[in-house]
Design a protein around this motif. Structure first.
Motif, mmCIF file in Angstrom:
data_model
loop_
_atom_site.group_PDB
_atom_site.id
_atom_site.type_symbol
_atom_site.label_atom_id
_atom_site.label_comp_id
_atom_site.label_asym_id
_atom_site.label_seq_id
_atom_site.Cartn_x
_atom_site.Cartn_y
_atom_site.Cartn_z
ATOM 1 N N THR A 259 0.848 -1.116 -0.148
ATOM 2 C CA THR A 259 -0.307 -0.066 0.190
ATOM 3 C C THR A 259 1.022 1.324 0.199
ATOM 4 O O THR A 259 1.819 1.714 1.118
ATOM 5 C CB THR A 259 -1.205 0.036 1.545
ATOM 6 N N TYR A 260 1.145 1.416 -1.066
ATOM 7 C CA TYR A 260 1.619 3.064 -1.569
ATOM 8 C C TYR A 260 1.558 3.397 -2.466
ATOM 9 O O TYR A 260 1.328 3.491 -3.748
ATOM 10 C CB TYR A 260 3.411 2.051 -1.029
ATOM 11 N N GLU A 261 2.387 4.801 -2.498
ATOM 12 C CA GLU A 261 2.553 5.629 -3.766
ATOM 13 C C GLU A 261 3.701 6.304 -3.908
ATOM 14 O O GLU A 261 4.619 5.977 -3.110
ATOM 15 C CB GLU A 261 1.829 6.993 -4.420
ATOM 16 N N PHE A 262 4.498 6.270 -5.177
ATOM 17 C CA PHE A 262 5.522 6.162 -5.475
ATOM 18 C C PHE A 262 5.564 7.828 -6.819
ATOM 19 O O PHE A 262 5.067 7.011 -7.800
ATOM 20 C CB PHE A 262 6.675 5.786 -5.588
ATOM 21 N N VAL A 263 6.927 8.333 -7.041
ATOM 22 C CA VAL A 263 7.280 8.630 -8.372
ATOM 23 C C VAL A 263 8.914 8.799 -8.701
ATOM 24 O O VAL A 263 9.530 8.978 -7.851
ATOM 25 C CB VAL A 263 7.385 10.305 -8.164
ATOM 26 N N VAL A 264 9.329 7.829 -9.797
ATOM 27 C CA VAL A 264 10.535 7.595 -10.078
ATOM 28 C C VAL A 264 10.902 7.487 -11.091
ATOM 29 O O VAL A 264 10.588 7.807 -11.607
ATOM 30 C CB VAL A 264 10.494 5.556 -9.458
ATOM 31 N N VAL A 265 12.868 7.272 -11.382
ATOM 32 C CA VAL A 265 12.536 8.257 -12.704
ATOM 33 C C VAL A 265 13.351 7.469 -12.623
ATOM 34 O O VAL A 265 14.947 6.541 -11.749
ATOM 35 C CB VAL A 265 13.837 9.467 -12.158
ATOM 36 N N GLY A 266 14.358 6.971 -14.460
ATOM 37 C CA GLY A 266 14.338 6.204 -15.262
ATOM 38 C C GLY A 266 13.961 5.126 -16.611
ATOM 39 O O GLY A 266 13.657 6.126 -16.657
ATOM 40 N N ASN A 267 13.902 4.237 -16.607
ATOM 41 C CA ASN A 267 13.752 3.346 -17.554
ATOM 42 C C ASN A 267 12.836 2.401 -17.449
ATOM 43 O O ASN A 267 12.573 1.544 -16.448
ATOM 44 C CB ASN A 267 14.849 2.586 -18.157
ATOM 45 N N ARG A 268 12.039 2.834 -17.622
ATOM 46 C CA ARG A 268 10.564 1.911 -17.853
ATOM 47 C C ARG A 268 10.343 1.114 -19.013
ATOM 48 O O ARG A 268 9.576 0.984 -19.899
ATOM 49 C CB ARG A 268 9.114 2.694 -17.890
ATOM 50 N N SER A 269 10.577 -0.069 -19.279
ATOM 51 C CA SER A 269 11.355 -0.482 -20.753
ATOM 52 C C SER A 269 11.435 -0.357 -21.783
ATOM 53 O O SER A 269 12.443 0.929 -21.724
ATOM 54 C CB SER A 269 9.898 -1.775 -20.590
#
Length: 254
Positions: free
Chosen positions: A133-143
């Protein structure tokens, strides 16, 4: 000395922000929490590490070196899981209750890995209230796309039911962004901007979260965990998640 290593920084409190807008408001004095200027392991007086099974032998290596948080993800299919199902992931966090404002400067990937099919490589910020149970914002490669920002909601169903989307190819600034998350009352709002933006000019991601198939996480006003998260999904090439500075202008870690 880089701008985000200053002991006092100007930042913004976004008030009355409409969804997916960029707002510049009067700066307030920031509280720098960690600049990662030490060496070796993270400062345990500042950070806790979440481990779902309490097996510390599986913890991913995270160090502070060269003025950055460094979270190394190995080139493997699946191992060293701490929070993300059977994929690699680590969450170093503070616990806070009530209102908070948490900012990560220049967070993302240390290099510019070429995105490959089914290859997820990310570092960012997560707000966690319970297992799955969470939310996030991340930076990088999504395929594919790569060099992007991903927003994600996971709810506590069997194994965690998730939905995520990205902001498009090359949205990030060379695999880095500033990420900010604010809780006012029971409302959690996420923001991003390009590193080095002066004065701060935050983009509100509310509309991106609202476009997902899952309802926003109900964090309430009580204790939650907030902090750096790294994860690799699929047969990923090795990468390192980095962040140069954490600021907490509002709220006090418990």
């Amino acid at each position: 000395m880089r701008f985000f290593k200053a002991t006092t920084l100007s930042l913004l409190l976004a008030l009355g922000v409409s969804s997916a807008s960029v707002v510049v408001v009067q700066p307030v004095t920031s509280t720098v929490y960690d600049t990662f200027d030490g060496s070796g392991a993270l400062n345990s007086s500042l950070w806790d590490t979440y481990d779902a099974d309490s097996d510390t032998s599986e913890e991913l290596t995270v160090t502070q070196t060269g003025g950055s948080y460094n979270g190394a993800i190995g080139s493997v299919d699946s191992s060293d899981t701490l929070w993300f199902n059977t994929s690699q992931g680590r969450h170093d966090y503070v616990t806070m209750s009530g209102d908070f404002d948490f900012i990560a400067r220049n967070i993302g990937l240390a290099a510019s890995p070429i995105p490959e099919e089914n290859d997820f490589q990310f570092c960012g910020i997560m707000v966690w209230i319970a297992d799955h149970t969470y939310e996030f914002v991340v930076v990088g490669n999504r395929s594919n796309p790569g060099n992007t920002v991903e927003v994600k909601i996971t709810e506590n169903t069997a194994g965690g039911d998730s939905d995520a989307d990205d902001l498009g190819q090359d949205y990030a600034s060379n695999y880095r962004m500033d990420i900010r998350v604010v809780r006012s009352g029971s409302t959690v709002t996420w923001y991003v901007q390009a590193p080095g933006t002066t004065p701060d000019s935050w983009t509100d991601l509310t509309s991106n979260f609202n476009a997902l198939s899952l309802s926003r996480t109900s964090f309430g006003t009580g204790s939650v965990r907030i902090g750096m998260v790294t994860y690799g999904q699929g047969n990923v090439d090795a990468f390192t998640g980095v962040v140069d500075q954490i600021e907490i202008p509002t709220g006090t870690p418990l």
